[in-house]
Every structure is written in C-alpha cells, then in structure tokens.
Design a protein around this motif. Sequence first.
Motif, PDB file in Angstrom:
ATOM      1  N   GLN A   1      73.075 111.801  58.726  1.00 32.59           N
ATOM      2  CA  GLN A   1      73.506 112.970  59.021  1.00 32.59           C
ATOM      3  C   GLN A   1      73.598 114.199  57.595  1.00 32.59           C
ATOM      4  O   GLN A   1      73.150 115.228  57.919  1.00 32.59           O
ATOM      5  N   THR A   2      74.232 113.457  57.021  1.00 37.27           N
ATOM      6  CA  THR A   2      74.782 114.508  55.755  1.00 37.27           C
ATOM      7  C   THR A   2      73.340 114.503  54.868  1.00 37.27           C
ATOM      8  O   THR A   2      73.134 115.646  54.422  1.00 37.27           O
ATOM      9  N   VAL A   3      72.512 113.603  54.546  1.00 39.47           N
ATOM     10  CA  VAL A   3      71.362 113.691  53.762  1.00 39.47           C
ATOM     11  C   VAL A   3      70.584 114.840  54.549  1.00 39.47           C
ATOM     12  O   VAL A   3      69.411 115.535  53.952  1.00 39.47           O
ATOM     13  N   ASN A   4      70.349 114.824  55.983  1.00 40.50           N
ATOM     14  CA  ASN A   4      69.532 115.748  56.666  1.00 40.50           C
ATOM     15  C   ASN A   4      70.119 117.052  56.481  1.00 40.50           C
ATOM     16  O   ASN A   4      69.337 118.110  56.549  1.00 40.50           O
ATOM     17  N   GLN A   5      71.462 117.181  56.485  1.00 37.53           N
ATOM     18  CA  GLN A   5      72.215 118.565  56.295  1.00 37.53           C
ATOM     19  C   GLN A   5      72.123 119.212  54.764  1.00 37.53           C
ATOM     20  O   GLN A   5      71.861 120.176  54.779  1.00 37.53           O
ATOM     21  N   PHE A   6      72.431 118.116  53.947  1.00 35.78           N
ATOM     22  CA  PHE A   6      72.412 118.606  52.314  1.00 35.78           C
ATOM     23  C   PHE A   6      71.285 117.826  51.800  1.00 35.78           C
ATOM     24  O   PHE A   6      71.811 117.000  50.825  1.00 35.78           O
ATOM     25  N   PRO A   7      70.194 118.201  51.934  1.00 31.40           N
ATOM     26  CA  PRO A   7      69.077 117.380  51.032  1.00 31.40           C
ATOM     27  C   PRO A   7      69.110 117.400  49.767  1.00 31.40           C
ATOM     28  O   PRO A   7      68.430 116.840  48.837  1.00 31.40           O
ATOM     29  N   ALA A   8      69.786 118.746  49.178  1.00 28.35           N
ATOM     30  CA  ALA A   8      69.743 118.928  47.820  1.00 28.35           C
ATOM     31  C   ALA A   8      70.820 118.303  47.216  1.00 28.35           C
ATOM     32  O   ALA A   8      70.920 118.393  45.852  1.00 28.35           O
ATOM     33  N   ASP A   9      71.679 117.390  47.638  1.00 28.86           N
ATOM     34  CA  ASP A   9      72.814 116.971  47.016  1.00 28.86           C
ATOM     35  C   ASP A   9      72.391 115.376  46.814  1.00 28.86           C
ATOM     36  O   ASP A   9      72.576 114.481  47.987  1.00 28.86           O
ATOM     37  N   LYS A  10      72.266 115.082  45.667  1.00 32.76           N
ATOM     38  CA  LYS A  10      71.832 113.598  45.253  1.00 32.76           C
ATOM     39  C   LYS A  10      72.885 112.482  45.476  1.00 32.76           C
ATOM     40  O   LYS A  10      72.597 111.490  45.549  1.00 32.76           O
ATOM     41  N   ARG A  11      73.977 113.258  45.447  1.00 32.12           N
ATOM     42  CA  ARG A  11      75.170 111.998  45.720  1.00 32.12           C
ATOM     43  C   ARG A  11      75.108 111.334  47.105  1.00 32.12           C
ATOM     44  O   ARG A  11      75.327 110.403  47.052  1.00 32.12           O
TER      45      ARG A  11
ATOM     46  N   VAL B   1      80.256 118.162  51.620  1.00 37.13           N
ATOM     47  CA  VAL B   1      79.673 116.956  51.333  1.00 37.13           C
ATOM     48  C   VAL B   1      80.818 115.973  50.854  1.00 37.13           C
ATOM     49  O   VAL B   1      80.844 114.806  50.976  1.00 37.13           O
ATOM     50  N   ASP B   2      81.595 116.412  49.983  1.00 32.04           N
ATOM     51  CA  ASP B   2      82.698 115.660  49.584  1.00 32.04           C
ATOM     52  C   ASP B   2      83.528 114.953  50.514  1.00 32.04           C
ATOM     53  O   ASP B   2      83.669 113.909  50.557  1.00 32.04           O
ATOM     54  N   ARG B   3      83.956 115.739  51.713  1.00 28.55           N
ATOM     55  CA  ARG B   3      84.689 115.350  52.853  1.00 28.55           C
ATOM     56  C   ARG B   3      83.812 114.292  53.531  1.00 28.55           C
ATOM     57  O   ARG B   3      84.352 113.128  53.752  1.00 28.55           O
ATOM     58  N   LEU B   4      82.540 114.640  53.638  1.00 33.08           N
ATOM     59  CA  LEU B   4      81.639 113.530  54.671  1.00 33.08           C
ATOM     60  C   LEU B   4      81.328 112.223  53.607  1.00 33.08           C
ATOM     61  O   LEU B   4      81.457 111.253  54.286  1.00 33.08           O
ATOM     62  N   LEU B   5      81.141 112.333  52.455  1.00 30.33           N
ATOM     63  CA  LEU B   5      81.170 111.282  51.373  1.00 30.33           C
ATOM     64  C   LEU B   5      82.297 110.348  51.709  1.00 30.33           C
ATOM     65  O   LEU B   5      82.470 109.048  51.663  1.00 30.33           O
ATOM     66  N   PHE B   6      83.564 111.175  51.435  1.00 30.79           N
ATOM     67  CA  PHE B   6      84.809 110.182  51.652  1.00 30.79           C
ATOM     68  C   PHE B   6      84.664 109.639  52.895  1.00 30.79           C
ATOM     69  O   PHE B   6      85.173 108.580  53.025  1.00 30.79           O
TER      70      PHE B   6
ATOM     71  N   THR C   1      73.209 123.711  46.765  1.00 31.95           N
ATOM     72  CA  THR C   1      74.541 123.354  46.995  1.00 31.95           C
ATOM     73  C   THR C   1      75.456 124.197  46.516  1.00 31.95           C
ATOM     74  O   THR C   1      75.628 124.798  45.455  1.00 31.95           O
ATOM     75  N   SER C   2      76.064 124.894  47.611  1.00 31.55           N
ATOM     76  CA  SER C   2      77.128 126.022  47.012  1.00 31.55           C
ATOM     77  C   SER C   2      78.689 125.328  47.059  1.00 31.55           C
ATOM     78  O   SER C   2      78.646 124.283  47.604  1.00 31.55           O
ATOM     79  N   PRO C   3      79.744 125.970  46.263  1.00 32.81           N
ATOM     80  CA  PRO C   3      80.671 125.261  46.253  1.00 32.81           C
ATOM     81  C   PRO C   3      81.117 124.925  47.955  1.00 32.81           C
ATOM     82  O   PRO C   3      82.132 123.797  47.901  1.00 32.81           O
ATOM     83  N   LEU C   4      81.178 125.656  48.632  1.00 30.59           N
ATOM     84  CA  LEU C   4      81.741 125.286  50.161  1.00 30.59           C
ATOM     85  C   LEU C   4      80.652 124.133  50.589  1.00 30.59           C
ATOM     86  O   LEU C   4      81.322 123.272  51.207  1.00 30.59           O
ATOM     87  N   ASN C   5      79.349 124.062  50.512  1.00 29.07           N
ATOM     88  CA  ASN C   5      78.613 123.026  50.762  1.00 29.07           C
ATOM     89  C   ASN C   5      79.198 121.741  50.048  1.00 29.07           C
ATOM     90  O   ASN C   5      79.406 120.605  50.700  1.00 29.07           O
ATOM     91  N   GLY C   6      79.332 121.801  48.928  1.00 32.53           N
ATOM     92  CA  GLY C   6      79.974 120.657  47.982  1.00 32.53           C
ATOM     93  C   GLY C   6      81.254 120.215  48.588  1.00 32.53           C
ATOM     94  O   GLY C   6      81.382 118.929  48.531  1.00 32.53           O
ATOM     95  N   GLY C   7      82.001 121.030  48.967  1.00 35.05           N
ATOM     96  CA  GLY C   7      83.266 120.510  49.619  1.00 35.05           C
ATOM     97  C   GLY C   7      83.317 119.829  50.850  1.00 35.05           C
ATOM     98  O   GLY C   7      83.643 118.605  51.202  1.00 35.05           O
TER      99      GLY C   7
END
Length: 77
Positions: A36-46, A11-16, A3-9
């Motif tokens: 879709q988000t978990v498939n794109q960003f499987p390393a983000d436990k949120r 993910v934050d938007r998608l979680l919101f 998870t890079s800072p860009l990916n984190g942003g």
Amino acid sequence: MTTSPLNGGIVDRLLFEAEKLYQMGRVQQAADTLLQTVNQFPADKRVYHAFAKILIDGNQFEDGLALLLKVPDALRD
C-alpha cells in the motif's frame, strides 16, 4: 509524486509499522502495508528496499528481485 517533508513523515511511520509487524512475525501484514505504501508513495525508494528485504528474508528471492527491478530509474543509485 515527489516526497515532501509531510509525506516523508507518513512514509517513516508506515515503514516503522511494517518493520514492527515483520518483527512480530506478521509477515503478510507487513508486506500488505508496504505494498500500500509503495502504491501511495512510489517516489520513495526506502519503501522498495524495505519491501524487497522482507521478500528476500522470506526466501522469496524472485519476488524481491522483481520488485527491485520495478524501482523507477530516477530512484536508482
């Protein structure tokens, strides 16, 4: 994938967005967004936590537990 800072942003938007859909009663769309988000960003436990919360809140306990059991070992607390 880390998870890079860009990916984190992103993910934050998608979680919101998923939370907003869920609060509006659009549970299936929220779940689809989180899937879709978990498939794109499987390393983000949120994402796993948010997805499991929606499943558990919807009385889909077995699905929520199954999802949490799929969290990679490296992400478990």
